[in-house]
Motif scaffolding. Structure first.
Motif, mmCIF file in Angstrom:
data_model
loop_
_atom_site.group_PDB
_atom_site.id
_atom_site.type_symbol
_atom_site.label_atom_id
_atom_site.label_comp_id
_atom_site.label_asym_id
_atom_site.label_seq_id
_atom_site.Cartn_x
_atom_site.Cartn_y
_atom_site.Cartn_z
ATOM 1 N N ALA A 372 -55.541 66.372 -9.116
ATOM 2 C CA ALA A 372 -55.362 66.104 -10.543
ATOM 3 C C ALA A 372 -55.163 64.619 -10.809
ATOM 4 O O ALA A 372 -55.682 64.067 -11.799
ATOM 5 C CB ALA A 372 -54.167 66.903 -11.066
ATOM 6 N N SER A 376 -57.658 62.389 -13.033
ATOM 7 C CA SER A 376 -57.162 61.687 -14.220
ATOM 8 C C SER A 376 -57.567 60.222 -14.197
ATOM 9 O O SER A 376 -58.017 59.675 -15.217
ATOM 10 C CB SER A 376 -55.636 61.821 -14.284
ATOM 11 O OG SER A 376 -55.101 61.037 -15.329
ATOM 12 N N THR A 398 -49.763 62.890 -14.332
ATOM 13 C CA THR A 398 -50.619 64.074 -14.463
ATOM 14 C C THR A 398 -50.607 64.904 -13.182
ATOM 15 O O THR A 398 -50.493 66.132 -13.210
ATOM 16 C CB THR A 398 -52.067 63.646 -14.777
ATOM 17 O OG1 THR A 398 -52.088 62.894 -15.992
ATOM 18 C CG2 THR A 398 -52.978 64.853 -14.911
ATOM 19 N N GLY A 399 -50.713 64.211 -12.046
ATOM 20 C CA GLY A 399 -50.688 64.921 -10.773
ATOM 21 C C GLY A 399 -49.368 65.630 -10.544
ATOM 22 O O GLY A 399 -49.332 66.768 -10.057
ATOM 23 N N TYR A 402 -49.275 68.788 -12.979
ATOM 24 C CA TYR A 402 -50.165 69.866 -12.532
ATOM 25 C C TYR A 402 -49.765 70.385 -11.152
ATOM 26 O O TYR A 402 -49.907 71.579 -10.858
ATOM 27 C CB TYR A 402 -51.611 69.368 -12.508
ATOM 28 C CG TYR A 402 -52.263 69.362 -13.867
ATOM 29 C CD1 TYR A 402 -52.912 70.483 -14.355
ATOM 30 C CD2 TYR A 402 -52.237 68.221 -14.666
ATOM 31 C CE1 TYR A 402 -53.514 70.490 -15.601
ATOM 32 C CE2 TYR A 402 -52.827 68.207 -15.918
ATOM 33 C CZ TYR A 402 -53.474 69.347 -16.380
ATOM 34 O OH TYR A 402 -54.064 69.339 -17.626
ATOM 35 N N PRO A 531 -62.384 68.065 -15.316
ATOM 36 C CA PRO A 531 -61.390 69.150 -15.260
ATOM 37 C C PRO A 531 -61.883 70.372 -14.491
ATOM 38 O O PRO A 531 -61.106 71.027 -13.797
ATOM 39 C CB PRO A 531 -61.144 69.490 -16.732
ATOM 40 C CG PRO A 531 -61.533 68.255 -17.477
ATOM 41 C CD PRO A 531 -62.662 67.659 -16.707
ATOM 42 N N GLU A 534 -61.550 69.583 -10.808
ATOM 43 C CA GLU A 534 -60.129 69.602 -10.437
ATOM 44 C C GLU A 534 -59.628 71.035 -10.268
ATOM 45 O O GLU A 534 -59.021 71.391 -9.256
ATOM 46 C CB GLU A 534 -59.293 68.903 -11.512
ATOM 47 C CG GLU A 534 -59.509 67.416 -11.630
ATOM 48 C CD GLU A 534 -58.711 66.843 -12.802
ATOM 49 O OE1 GLU A 534 -57.836 67.571 -13.328
ATOM 50 O OE2 GLU A 534 -58.964 65.695 -13.192
#
Length: 610
Positions: A372, A376, A398-399, A402, A531, A534
């Protein structure tokens, strides 16, 4: 074959001199009438002719059985495996040209409910000797031609190691043939099968007896020590055994040295170490035969890891201390599971369910966080003009977000699945008949078919078509009972990859479709591509970790247990090395300790250390 058997002979530490193990007839209720075995009809009660002798006479004893069918019974450590090697080597060295070649078949991988003895032997021959797959006459391969022509003499080792419930079926299948063979078993399993079915038709039966004090003296006086001064040490110990047989020290030693396992271990250990032989008679230190046995078993690993593996290839050099600690962990693991089978898909199963769920959740979180974060950064780089530091911070956040969500999801998926899915989606050898395996595959296909219909309504026909096709393939993708742990692990890895790819192909297009639907079609396909990749990769790996036995193996046996020092980083290499050294043996797709007494000793020592 002779060269292969000599290597195994060395592997088992059976160099000269050999231990004088004797065989003798068994109870008449386990043996067919001698007339059925093929001998002349006698006026007396002719259950069997007296088959009595020593290891070096087993070939002659077998040749005296007219039907060529012999069963050898023996308790653990009595020398059954050694006898099969002695028989095979003796037959090849003394046999005449044109006679059948003895081939040792471990019986553990035979499923008599679905496969005949002939077909199973042919399959095993082709797997072990690839050149026998070459075509022969009448549409057969070489293995089939050799078996059908009677050029293979099957030595069926380990009747007792057949899967639960298979002994009765196997005995019936063997009785339905007239194939010459040698069959070995522990007495309890064979007796139970005979009581349910009947004796093995036309077969003579012998059992291996305990060693006498004279046998022990004869062997130990012929052991060549590394230090010739130690020969006199054995002489003094054996003189005590001979002159004072009723003493406590002599009784302890004679009781301990009843089986070839204990005699061979004592002979090898005290010929290669500086230990004082007089300690064997120390009743203050070893008050009971059990204490003395444990002391001798403590030297088993030292003997095994001083000996070089028979194949002389490139091997890791394991230190004795680490090897014995890892073996102790595995023995304790089996003790907690209540089994003798060391199965790769159960390694780590003695950890608490909460601990296993935590490990798998953390690994799934790390994987998803990295994917992720990278996605991103890539997406923001293409769509914004932010600085690198800002991109990295946004990617990290973000990582983290998620990753936490994915870790929680897949950790809970494993927690509430409790490993059920993992052991059934990995190609674990089914113990049930083939019809049951097919029924399970059909149920799986139907379940995935229902899910495909739901997916068609919610995500689109492409995903439904993909998953339906994969479910159809999966119903015929059952590897069945593999004949070695490495082959079985390889099949499970392929199977896990199959399902991981399935989830990638399902989740990826679904996320792309959802992103485009939310975007209202204002942009092109690229709006959902990152996405989608991912989610597809993260979900595929997460599914593999939480829902396949191979994923659990990677998470626990290849990462967590080595990280905590319980096992080496290369577990399979270590187990294969232990097998080559004679510490473990291979029984179909699982390993077993070569001697149950040694396994029990290691488990006790590991619990004491823990």
């Amino acid at each position: 074959m002779a060269r292969q058997y000599r290597e195994k002979w060395y592997l088992h530490g059976l160099e000269a001199p050999t231990i004088p193990v004797r065989f003798r007839p068994v109870s008449t209720r386990l043996v067919d009438h001698w007339a059925g075995v093929g001998g002349a009809v006698s006026t007396a009660d002719s259950a069997s002719q007296p088959l009595v002798g020593r290891f070096d006479e087993i070939v002659e004893a077998y040749r005296s059985v007219p039907s060529g069918r012999l069963v050898v019974l023996g308790e653990p450590g009595s020398g059954k495996t050694s006898l099969t090697l002695h028989f095979a080597l003796g037959w090849l060295e003394r046999g005449a040209p044109g006679e059948p070649v003895p081939v040792i078949f471990p019986l553990a991988s035979w499923d008599p409910s679905t496969t005949s003895l002939r077909d199973w032997m042919c399959t095993r021959l082709v797997r072990e000797y690839a050149r026998l797959k070459a075509p022969a006459e009448h549409g057969k391969n070489l293995a089939e031609a050799l078996v059908d022509a009677g050029q293979v003499l099957p030595v069926l080792d380990g009747f007792d190691e057949l899967a639960g419930g298979m002994h009765r079926l196997a005995l019936r299948a063997l009785s339905a043939t007239s194939t010459p063979l040698v069959l070995t078993s522990r007495p309890s399993a064979y007796v139970a099968a005979v009581e349910e079915v009947n004796v093995l038709t036309t077969a003579a039966v012998v059992e291996l007896g305990n060693l006498t004090p004279g046998d022990v003296r004869d062997y130990l006086t012929r052991v060549r020590p590394s230090d010739l001064r130690r020969a006199s040490g054995w002489q003094s110990v054996l003189e005590e055994l001979r002159s004072r047989p009723e003493s406590r020290a002599s009784t302890n030693l004679a009781t301990t040295l009843r089986t070839p396992l204990m005699v061979a271990t004592a002979g090898a250990a005290y010929s290669r170490t500086d230990s004082d032989l007089a300690e064997l008679l120390n009743t203050g230190r070893f008050a009971t035969p059990g204490a003395l046995e444990e002391h001798i078993l403590s030297k088993f690993a030292r003997v095994a890891y001083q000996r070089q593996p028979a194949d002389r290839g490139r091997h890791r050099r394991w230190t004795l201390e680490r090897a014995e600690y890892w073996l102790g962990y595995l023995a304790s693991h089996l003790d907690q599971l209540g089994t003798r089978d060391l199965a790769w898909w159960h390694v780590g199963a003695t950890m608490s369910l909460l601990s296993r769920s935590f490990v798998i959740g953390v690994l799934a979180a790390l994987n998803f966080a990295v994917v992720a974060a990278a996605g991103s950064v890539i997406a923001d780089t293409a769509s914004t003009s932010l600085g690198l530091s800002t991109l990295l911070v946004r990617g990290l956040m973000t990582g983290l977000l998620y990753g936490l969500a994915a870790g929680l999801l897949f950790g809970l998926a494993y927690r509430f699945g409790s490993g059920w899915w993992a052991t059934r989606r990995s190609g674990v050898p089914a113990r049930a008949p083939g019809k049951t395996r097919r029924a399970r595959a059909t149920k799986r296909a139907r379940a995935i078919g229902v899910f495909s219909f739901v997916l068609a309504v919610t995500a689109g026909p492409l995903d439904a078509l993909t998953l339906a096709t994969l479910s159809r393939l999966s119903s015929s993708n059952d590897p069945g009972i593999a004949d070695s742990p490495t082959r079985h692990l390889r099949a499970a890895r392929i199977r896990a990859a199959f399902y991981m790819v399935a989830w990638v192909l399902v989740i990826g297009p679904a996320v792309v479709w959802l992103e485009r639907a939310l975007d209202g079609g204002a942009h092109g396909l690229e709006v959902g591509l990152v996405p989608g990749l991912e989610a597809a990769f993260g979900a595929g790996v997460g599914f593999g970790l939480s829902r396949t036995a191979w994923g659990q193996w990677v998470a626990l046996a290849r990462i967590w247990l080595p990280l905590t020092g319980q096992l080496p980083w290369t577990v399979i290499s270590f187990l294969e090395d232990a097998r080559r050294r004679g510490v473990l043996r291979q029984v179909g797709p699982v390993y077993r300790f070569r001697h149950v007494h040694y396994q029990d000793y290691l488990a006790r020592m590991h619990r004491a250390r823990s």
